[in-house]
Write a protein that holds these residues in place. Structure first.
Motif, PDB file in Angstrom:
ATOM      1  N   GLU A  71       0.820  -1.210   0.000  1.00 43.50           N
ATOM      2  CA  GLU A  71       0.000   0.000   0.000  1.00 43.50           C
ATOM      3  C   GLU A  71       0.852   1.257   0.000  1.00 43.50           C
ATOM      4  O   GLU A  71       0.551   2.240  -0.691  1.00 43.50           O
ATOM      5  N   ALA A  72       1.959   1.273   0.756  1.00 44.49           N
ATOM      6  CA  ALA A  72       2.868   2.421   0.773  1.00 44.49           C
ATOM      7  C   ALA A  72       3.505   2.618  -0.592  1.00 44.49           C
ATOM      8  O   ALA A  72       3.682   3.750  -1.063  1.00 44.49           O
ATOM      9  N   PHE A  73       3.878   1.476  -1.248  1.00 44.71           N
ATOM     10  CA  PHE A  73       4.478   1.576  -2.593  1.00 44.71           C
ATOM     11  C   PHE A  73       3.459   2.157  -3.585  1.00 44.71           C
ATOM     12  O   PHE A  73       3.796   2.974  -4.439  1.00 44.71           O
ATOM     13  N   ARG A  74       2.172   1.754  -3.484  1.00 44.05           N
ATOM     14  CA  ARG A  74       1.150   2.253  -4.410  1.00 44.05           C
ATOM     15  C   ARG A  74       0.933   3.754  -4.250  1.00 44.05           C
ATOM     16  O   ARG A  74       0.820   4.497  -5.225  1.00 44.05           O
ATOM     17  N   LYS A  75       0.909   4.232  -3.000  1.00 41.92           N
ATOM     18  CA  LYS A  75       0.726   5.669  -2.762  1.00 41.92           C
ATOM     19  C   LYS A  75       1.894   6.485  -3.294  1.00 41.92           C
ATOM     20  O   LYS A  75       1.725   7.554  -3.872  1.00 41.92           O
ATOM     21  N   GLN A  76       3.130   5.976  -3.092  1.00 40.68           N
ATOM     22  CA  GLN A  76       4.315   6.696  -3.578  1.00 40.68           C
ATOM     23  C   GLN A  76       4.323   6.735  -5.095  1.00 40.68           C
ATOM     24  O   GLN A  76       4.694   7.742  -5.709  1.00 40.68           O
ATOM     25  N   LEU A  77       3.927   5.601  -5.719  1.00 39.74           N
ATOM     26  CA  LEU A  77       3.871   5.560  -7.178  1.00 39.74           C
ATOM     27  C   LEU A  77       2.830   6.528  -7.719  1.00 39.74           C
ATOM     28  O   LEU A  77       3.051   7.241  -8.710  1.00 39.74           O
ATOM     29  N   ALA A  78       1.658   6.605  -7.089  1.00 40.54           N
ATOM     30  CA  ALA A  78       0.604   7.516  -7.527  1.00 40.54           C
ATOM     31  C   ALA A  78       1.028   8.979  -7.399  1.00 40.54           C
ATOM     32  O   ALA A  78       0.741   9.813  -8.249  1.00 40.54           O
ATOM     33  N   GLU A  79       1.754   9.255  -6.316  1.00 46.74           N
ATOM     34  CA  GLU A  79       2.228  10.643  -6.125  1.00 46.74           C
ATOM     35  C   GLU A  79       3.286  10.994  -7.147  1.00 46.74           C
ATOM     36  O   GLU A  79       3.319  12.111  -7.665  1.00 46.74           O
ATOM     37  N   MET A  83      -1.010  10.998  -9.977  1.00 48.23           N
ATOM     38  CA  MET A  83      -2.315  10.359 -10.154  1.00 48.23           C
ATOM     39  C   MET A  83      -3.230  10.543  -8.948  1.00 48.23           C
ATOM     40  O   MET A  83      -4.295   9.931  -8.885  1.00 48.23           O
ATOM     41  N   ASN A  84      -2.811  11.371  -7.986  1.00 51.73           N
ATOM     42  CA  ASN A  84      -3.626  11.549  -6.789  1.00 51.73           C
ATOM     43  C   ASN A  84      -4.414  12.852  -6.807  1.00 51.73           C
ATOM     44  O   ASN A  84      -4.785  13.379  -5.787  1.00 51.73           O
ATOM     45  N   ARG A  85      -4.638  13.398  -8.010  1.00 53.82           N
ATOM     46  CA  ARG A  85      -5.420  14.635  -8.116  1.00 53.82           C
ATOM     47  C   ARG A  85      -6.906  14.334  -8.024  1.00 53.82           C
ATOM     48  O   ARG A  85      -7.359  13.255  -8.413  1.00 53.82           O
ATOM     49  N   THR A  86      -7.652  15.281  -7.531  1.00 55.43           N
ATOM     50  CA  THR A  86      -9.104  15.127  -7.414  1.00 55.43           C
ATOM     51  C   THR A  86      -9.856  16.113  -8.292  1.00 55.43           C
ATOM     52  O   THR A  86     -11.014  15.886  -8.613  1.00 55.43           O
TER      53      THR A  86
END
Length: 455
Positions: A71-79, A83-86
């Motif tokens: 889960e930590a790897f997925r969040k870092q990759l999205a940032e 890809m973490n824009r709303t």
């Protein structure tokens, strides 16, 4: 050659409106021109928006429980991949992060400099007052408006000269001339703000005392035709006629003609003395501008000009001496020229030329700032405020529906009156209120400051 009178004087006899009565103007609602918000497309990412609306939701639905490390790897990759824009629609770009260009010890001085910056002056886009001016002769070559030092404005409407007192908005009639002598072709206040000169179509000039409403004298023999321009220099009244002659009249003596300037071949439609009273600028329908020096005048023979300026290609009526540079003269050309030119009257050199796009009828300098105001004819019939010397437009003032033939400045230099062929007289607060000079702070003198040295 500019178009002169557009309507015959026979139409001037029947007045349909009372002169110098204020018009009631309907102001437009400020909410009429409101617009809706439109997204800023440059701040959008349509590919990402499409992905989030289609595939992005599927990923969220199919997500299963995973380990904390995954889960930590997925969040870092999205940032990392942004890809973490709303937000999908953006109405403005995100402001950039401020960069500190100077060390922190200089931050206090920069803040103080920002606070001390002069605020930008508000320039009203509409006239603050509008008066009726029926029977105003629509003739480019005449000068029918002047504002005296006593804060009284004089305007010639047909055969009549009216006075409008700016202190109480009262109107009075000074004189009405006979049809065989009129119409009035020029008006000019004396330096005292009490005596006014009136040029007539029959070549005569009348001097009036506005306080007692009494005619003092009539100047005859100066010209062979109408007197379209006048300018005062202390007790000397300079007149310019359709005969091309310029005459200096000493109003104190019986034989009033003291000097004659010959250089124009056609109507002299502009005259202005410099602030020092040493140089006279004249403009004519022959497209010429002359600069005359008072020290070169002679009563025995016609005076030779100091400079003959031939760059304009149409009649030159608009003349204005710069209040902060004594040898700077601004001139404006008519419909075939449309330029404002600046001259060094010491050398006769043209310093700059600006194409305004329309006939230049009048010019006025701001007495408190480095600004120049011009009035124009076809097609916009507007007033333009220029920043000098860059000649960047600061404001365009609209309201007149015909060419703005005349402008006059109030004694305090703040308000400008304009008269146009649409038979209206408008007042503009274009130059603003001058700043009151603050007294210099008292400084405690140092001990023995009056002594150059101590023995």
């Amino acid at each position: 050659m500019d178009a002169g009178s557009l309507n015959s004087f026979s139409n001037l006899k029947g007045q349909s409106r009372c002169p110098l009565q204020e018009q009631l103007l309907q102001r437009r609602n400020s909410k009429e021109n409101m617009d809706r918000f439109i997204p800023n497309r440059s701040a959008m990412d349509f590919d990402y928006a499409h992905y989030m609306l289609t595939e992005g939701t599927k990923i969220k639905d199919n997500q299963t429980v995973c380990s904390p490390a995954r889960e930590a790897f997925r969040k870092q990759l999205a940032e990392t991949l942004n890809m973490n824009r709303t937000r999908i629609l953006a109405f403005k770009n995100k402001p950039p992060t401020p960069v500190e260009l100077f060390p922190s010890e200089h931050s206090t001085s920069s803040v103080n400099a920002t606070k001390s910056a002069k605020p930008r002056r508000h320039i009203p886009q509409s006239s603050e007052r509008t008066l009726d001016a029926p029977d105003l002769v629509d003739d480019f070559y005449l000068n029918l408006l002047d504002w005296g030092s006593g804060n009284v404005l004089a305007i010639a409407l047909g055969n009549t000269v009216y006075l409008w007192d700016a202190s109480d908005s009262s109107t009075s009639e000074l004189v009405t001339v006979d049809d065989e002598n009129g119409p009035v072709t020029s008006v000019s206040w004396g330096p005292d703000g009490r005596h006014v000169a009136i040029g007539l179509n029959n070549s005569e000039v009348q001097l009036w005392d506005s306080a007692s409403n009494r005619q003092l004298r009539t100047l005859r023999g100066c010209h062979r035709s109408r007197v379209g321009s006048m300018a005062w220099n202390n007790h000397i009244l300079t007149t310019g006629g359709m005969d091309g002659q310029i005459v200096n009249n000493d109003v104190r003596i019986r034989s009033h003609v003291v000097e004659t300037y010959r250089g124009h071949q056609q109507d002299v439609c502009g005259l202005k003395w410099s602030a020092s009273g040493q140089q006279l600028a004249s403009g004519g329908n022959d497209n010429l501008v002359h600069v005359w020096d008072r020290s070169m005048t002679s009563s025995n023979s016609p005076t030779q000009w100091l400079h003959r300026l031939e760059d304009h290609t149409s009649a030159v009526k608009a003349l204005s001496w710069c209040p902060f540079q004594s040898n700077l003269l601004a001139t404006g050309g008519g419909g075939g020229d449309r330029t404002i030119k600046f001259w060094n009257t010491h050398t006769g050199a043209c310093l700059n030329s600006v194409d305004t796009g329309s006939q230049v009828c009048a010019l006025l300098w701001n007495k408190n700032e480095r600004e120049l105001l011009s009035s124009h004819g076809f097609t916009q019939n507007q007033l333009i405020l220029w920043k000098y010397p860059s000649m960047v437009k600061m404001a365009e003032l609209s309201g007149h529906t015909s060419r703005v033939l005349h402008m006059a400045q109030s004694p305090d230099g703040c308000t400008v009156a304009s008269a146009a062929g649409d038979e209206t007289l408008r007042f503009w607060n274009v130059f603003g209120i001058p700043e009151i000079a603050k007294p210099a702070p008292k400084v405690n003198p140092e001990p023995f400051s009056q002594l150059s040295r101590i023995r």
